[in-house]
Scaffold this active site. Structure first.
Site, PDB file in Angstrom:
ATOM      1  N   ASN A  14       0.842  -1.190   0.000  1.00 39.55           N
ATOM      2  CA  ASN A  14       0.000   0.000   0.000  1.00 39.55           C
ATOM      3  C   ASN A  14       0.881   1.245   0.000  1.00 39.55           C
ATOM      4  O   ASN A  14       1.704   1.430   0.911  1.00 39.55           O
ATOM      5  CB  ASN A  14      -0.904  -0.015   1.251  1.00 39.55           C
ATOM      6  CG  ASN A  14      -1.882   1.133   1.277  1.00 39.55           C
ATOM      7  OD1 ASN A  14      -1.486   2.278   1.060  1.00 39.55           O
ATOM      8  ND2 ASN A  14      -3.137   0.842   1.559  1.00 39.55           N
ATOM      9  N   HIS A  17       1.044   6.209   1.990  1.00 36.85           N
ATOM     10  CA  HIS A  17       1.803   7.157   2.823  1.00 36.85           C
ATOM     11  C   HIS A  17       3.087   7.671   2.173  1.00 36.85           C
ATOM     12  O   HIS A  17       3.714   8.588   2.704  1.00 36.85           O
ATOM     13  CB  HIS A  17       1.976   6.585   4.222  1.00 36.85           C
ATOM     14  CG  HIS A  17       0.625   6.375   4.852  1.00 36.85           C
ATOM     15  ND1 HIS A  17      -0.210   7.433   5.140  1.00 36.85           N
ATOM     16  CD2 HIS A  17      -0.061   5.256   5.119  1.00 36.85           C
ATOM     17  CE1 HIS A  17      -1.352   6.957   5.614  1.00 36.85           C
ATOM     18  NE2 HIS A  17      -1.305   5.653   5.579  1.00 36.85           N
ATOM     19  N   HIS A  50      -5.409   3.746  -1.688  1.00 37.55           N
ATOM     20  CA  HIS A  50      -6.708   4.119  -1.130  1.00 37.55           C
ATOM     21  C   HIS A  50      -7.032   5.542  -1.558  1.00 37.55           C
ATOM     22  O   HIS A  50      -6.456   6.492  -1.038  1.00 37.55           O
ATOM     23  CB  HIS A  50      -6.614   4.021   0.396  1.00 37.55           C
ATOM     24  CG  HIS A  50      -7.917   4.248   1.090  1.00 37.55           C
ATOM     25  ND1 HIS A  50      -8.019   4.225   2.459  1.00 37.55           N
ATOM     26  CD2 HIS A  50      -9.165   4.523   0.629  1.00 37.55           C
ATOM     27  CE1 HIS A  50      -9.271   4.476   2.809  1.00 37.55           C
ATOM     28  NE2 HIS A  50      -9.974   4.642   1.723  1.00 37.55           N
ATOM     29  N   ARG A  52      -9.094   8.243  -1.001  1.00 37.11           N
ATOM     30  CA  ARG A  52     -10.077   8.677  -0.019  1.00 37.11           C
ATOM     31  C   ARG A  52     -10.906   9.839  -0.542  1.00 37.11           C
ATOM     32  O   ARG A  52     -10.435  10.631  -1.374  1.00 37.11           O
ATOM     33  CB  ARG A  52      -9.383   9.110   1.282  1.00 37.11           C
ATOM     34  CG  ARG A  52      -8.949   7.968   2.164  1.00 37.11           C
ATOM     35  CD  ARG A  52      -8.283   8.457   3.435  1.00 37.11           C
ATOM     36  NE  ARG A  52      -8.071   7.390   4.414  1.00 37.11           N
ATOM     37  CZ  ARG A  52      -8.917   7.101   5.395  1.00 37.11           C
ATOM     38  NH1 ARG A  52     -10.044   7.793   5.503  1.00 37.11           N
ATOM     39  NH2 ARG A  52      -8.650   6.122   6.245  1.00 37.11           N
ATOM     40  N   ARG A  56      -6.635  12.921   1.100  1.00 34.43           N
ATOM     41  CA  ARG A  56      -5.564  13.350   2.014  1.00 34.43           C
ATOM     42  C   ARG A  56      -4.187  12.829   1.578  1.00 34.43           C
ATOM     43  O   ARG A  56      -3.161  13.383   1.928  1.00 34.43           O
ATOM     44  CB  ARG A  56      -5.852  12.897   3.442  1.00 34.43           C
ATOM     45  CG  ARG A  56      -5.848  11.396   3.610  1.00 34.43           C
ATOM     46  CD  ARG A  56      -6.151  10.980   5.038  1.00 34.43           C
ATOM     47  NE  ARG A  56      -7.555  11.259   5.407  1.00 34.43           N
ATOM     48  CZ  ARG A  56      -8.093  10.849   6.559  1.00 34.43           C
ATOM     49  NH1 ARG A  56      -7.372  10.166   7.437  1.00 34.43           N
ATOM     50  NH2 ARG A  56      -9.346  11.129   6.853  1.00 34.43           N
ATOM     51  N   GLU A  77      -8.512   0.811  -3.161  1.00 34.99           N
ATOM     52  CA  GLU A  77      -9.365   0.854  -1.962  1.00 34.99           C
ATOM     53  C   GLU A  77     -10.277   2.062  -2.078  1.00 34.99           C
ATOM     54  O   GLU A  77      -9.811   3.159  -2.409  1.00 34.99           O
ATOM     55  CB  GLU A  77      -8.527   0.954  -0.690  1.00 34.99           C
ATOM     56  CG  GLU A  77      -7.802  -0.332  -0.378  1.00 34.99           C
ATOM     57  CD  GLU A  77      -7.076  -0.276   0.950  1.00 34.99           C
ATOM     58  OE1 GLU A  77      -6.708   0.808   1.385  1.00 34.99           O
ATOM     59  OE2 GLU A  77      -6.880  -1.351   1.551  1.00 34.99           O
ATOM     60  N   THR A 108      -8.162   4.028   8.830  1.00 32.75           N
ATOM     61  CA  THR A 108      -9.311   3.131   8.900  1.00 32.75           C
ATOM     62  C   THR A 108      -9.411   2.526  10.293  1.00 32.75           C
ATOM     63  O   THR A 108      -8.432   2.014  10.830  1.00 32.75           O
ATOM     64  CB  THR A 108      -9.164   2.009   7.851  1.00 32.75           C
ATOM     65  OG1 THR A 108      -9.068   2.619   6.569  1.00 32.75           O
ATOM     66  CG2 THR A 108     -10.352   1.067   7.876  1.00 32.75           C
ATOM     67  N   GLU A 158     -11.122  -8.958   2.895  1.00 33.14           N
ATOM     68  CA  GLU A 158      -9.864  -8.603   3.552  1.00 33.14           C
ATOM     69  C   GLU A 158     -10.168  -8.413   5.027  1.00 33.14           C
ATOM     70  O   GLU A 158     -10.953  -7.530   5.395  1.00 33.14           O
ATOM     71  CB  GLU A 158      -9.232  -7.351   2.954  1.00 33.14           C
ATOM     72  CG  GLU A 158      -7.908  -7.028   3.648  1.00 33.14           C
ATOM     73  CD  GLU A 158      -7.089  -5.953   2.977  1.00 33.14           C
ATOM     74  OE1 GLU A 158      -7.192  -5.792   1.746  1.00 33.14           O
ATOM     75  OE2 GLU A 158      -6.343  -5.257   3.696  1.00 33.14           O
ATOM     76  N   HIS A 197      -3.857  -4.152   7.629  1.00 38.15           N
ATOM     77  CA  HIS A 197      -3.930  -2.949   8.473  1.00 38.15           C
ATOM     78  C   HIS A 197      -3.067  -3.088   9.723  1.00 38.15           C
ATOM     79  O   HIS A 197      -3.319  -3.918  10.592  1.00 38.15           O
ATOM     80  CB  HIS A 197      -5.351  -2.558   8.873  1.00 38.15           C
ATOM     81  CG  HIS A 197      -5.369  -1.145   9.387  1.00 38.15           C
ATOM     82  ND1 HIS A 197      -5.576  -0.053   8.577  1.00 38.15           N
ATOM     83  CD2 HIS A 197      -5.140  -0.664  10.628  1.00 38.15           C
ATOM     84  CE1 HIS A 197      -5.488   1.042   9.314  1.00 38.15           C
ATOM     85  NE2 HIS A 197      -5.228   0.721  10.557  1.00 38.15           N
TER      86      HIS A 197
HETATM   87  C1  LIG Z   1      -8.235  -0.215   4.702  1.00 37.57           C
HETATM   88  C2  LIG Z   1      -6.922  -0.077   5.357  1.00 37.57           C
HETATM   89  O1  LIG Z   1      -6.688  -0.587   6.407  1.00 37.57           O
HETATM   90  C3  LIG Z   1      -5.866   0.723   4.730  1.00 37.57           C
HETATM   91  O2  LIG Z   1      -5.487   0.213   3.559  1.00 37.57           O
HETATM   92  C4  LIG Z   1      -6.334   2.131   4.528  1.00 37.57           C
HETATM   93  O3  LIG Z   1      -5.698   2.692   3.417  1.00 37.57           O
HETATM   94  C5  LIG Z   1      -5.979   2.862   5.780  1.00 37.57           C
HETATM   95  O4  LIG Z   1      -6.222   4.219   5.578  1.00 37.57           O
HETATM   96  P1  LIG Z   1      -4.937   5.169   5.403  1.00 37.57           P
HETATM   97  O5  LIG Z   1      -4.088   4.581   4.321  1.00 37.57           O
HETATM   98  O6  LIG Z   1      -5.538   6.500   5.055  1.00 37.57           O
HETATM   99  O7  LIG Z   1      -4.223   5.148   6.739  1.00 37.57           O
HETATM  100  N1  LIG Z   2      -5.868  -2.742   3.725  1.00 39.14           N
HETATM  101  C1  LIG Z   2      -4.661  -2.607   4.515  1.00 39.14           C
HETATM  102  C2  LIG Z   2      -3.624  -1.877   3.732  1.00 39.14           C
HETATM  103  O1  LIG Z   2      -3.725  -1.736   2.522  1.00 39.14           O
HETATM  104  C3  LIG Z   2      -2.431  -1.351   4.423  1.00 39.14           C
HETATM  105  O2  LIG Z   2      -2.718  -0.978   5.734  1.00 39.14           O
HETATM  106  P1  LIG Z   2      -1.465  -0.371   6.560  1.00 39.14           P
HETATM  107  O3  LIG Z   2      -0.349  -1.386   6.498  1.00 39.14           O
HETATM  108  O4  LIG Z   2      -1.074   0.911   5.889  1.00 39.14           O
HETATM  109  O5  LIG Z   2      -1.991  -0.186   7.974  1.00 39.14           O
END
Ligand SMILES: CC(=O)[C@@H](O)[C@H](O)COP(=O)(O)O
Ligand SMILES: NCC(=O)COP(=O)(O)O
Length: 248
Positions: A14, A17, A50, A52, A56, A77, A108, A158, A197
């Site tokens: 993911n 960030h 993701h 959003r 953000r 996402e 999340t 998931e 997560h």
């Molecule tokens: C759904 C999940 O747990 C994450 O993939 C999600 O992206 C968390 O949100 P942030 O990435 O904004 O922290």
């Molecule tokens: N759905 C979880 C994800 O994509 C990543 O979550 P995180 O490792 O950033 O908390």
């Protein structure tokens, strides 16, 4: 007795960030698409982003560029909204994971209430599936939510590992058992279980050891650890720990 060959466990990276850091100055560096390319070179099996409602971190342009420029499967996402459905239908990612969103949340905070939102989710899931986007529902490790995913026709769930990651001792062990039961239950219904997560080097192995899990989505920790050891090394170590956990 010889052990059964271990089923493969994929890593979805993911990159949200990376965009958080980029947006801190409003420029173009670090580029999330470049991060996705590095992740692919480091052995990631997929990219998760993701988009959003408040943008953000990941932007609409990031999704457009990821869709056009990376070869790895893209897991978008998204909240269950008409806006996000339109974006998914436009870019046709490999997969779409429906996640709950609240603008005021830092991240999340829990899983989607698929059981309580059937009528809202059903048309959205159908629209995505009709164009061959693999639908996943981000849910708590709860049989009632898994049954709801089955009724909605979602081929993937998931499982939210956030609670597991924030607990310790016997409470964490109990949550790990809950995750293992949910993964086995999902698989028994023909649903492919994923998890994610809050996963990190320190907590990933016991989750990776759950044999029915097919994919882990991990981001925040990998981006943070990249500050110290580099993004490629961070991903390679996570994959090593996942393989070690799976083989245990
Ligand atoms: C759904 C999940 O747990 C994450 O993939 C999600 O992206 C968390 O949100 P942030 O990435 O904004 O922290
Ligand atoms: N759905 C979880 C994800 O994509 C990543 O979550 P995180 O490792 O950033 O908390």
């Amino acid at each position: 007795m010889s052990r059964l060959p271990h089923s493969p466990l994929r890593l979805g990276v993911n990159i949200d960030h990376v965009a958080t850091i980029r947006n801190a100055r409003g420029g173009a560096h670090p580029d999330p698409v470049r991060a996705a390319i590095v992740a692919a070179e480091a052995g990631a099996d997929g990219i998760t982003a993701h988009l959003r409602e408040d943008r953000r971190h990941i932007s609409d342009e990031d999704i457009a560029r990821l869709s056009a420029e990376i070869d790895l499967p893209l897991n978008l996402e998204m909240a269950a909204t008409d806006e996000m459905l339109g974006i998914a239908l436009r870019h046709r990612p490999h997969a779409a994971c429906i996640v709950p969103e609240r603008r005021e949340e830092r991240t999340t905070e829990g899983g989607l209430d698929a059981a309580g939102q059937h009528n809202t989710l059903a048309p959205l899931v159908d629209r995505l599936r009709n164009v061959n986007i693999r639908v996943s529902l981000f849910i708590e490790p709860d049989r009632r939510q898994i049954d709801a995913a089955k009724q909605l026709g979602a081929p993937v769930v998931e499982l939210h590992t956030g609670r597991y990651c924030h607990l310790d001792g016997e409470a964490q062990a109990a949550e790990l058992r809950r995750l293992a039961d949910a993964a086995a239950y999902a698989a028994s219904l023909g649903i492919e279980p994923h998890a994610g997560h809050g996963l990190s080097f320190g907590n990933v192995a016991p989750v990776a050891a759950i044999p029915e899990l097919a994919e882990l989505n991990i981001g925040h920790f990998l981006v943070g650890e990249a500050i110290f050891i580099g993004f490629e090394a961070s991903i390679r170590e996570m994959r090593r720990l996942m393989a070690e956990g799976r083989a245990a």
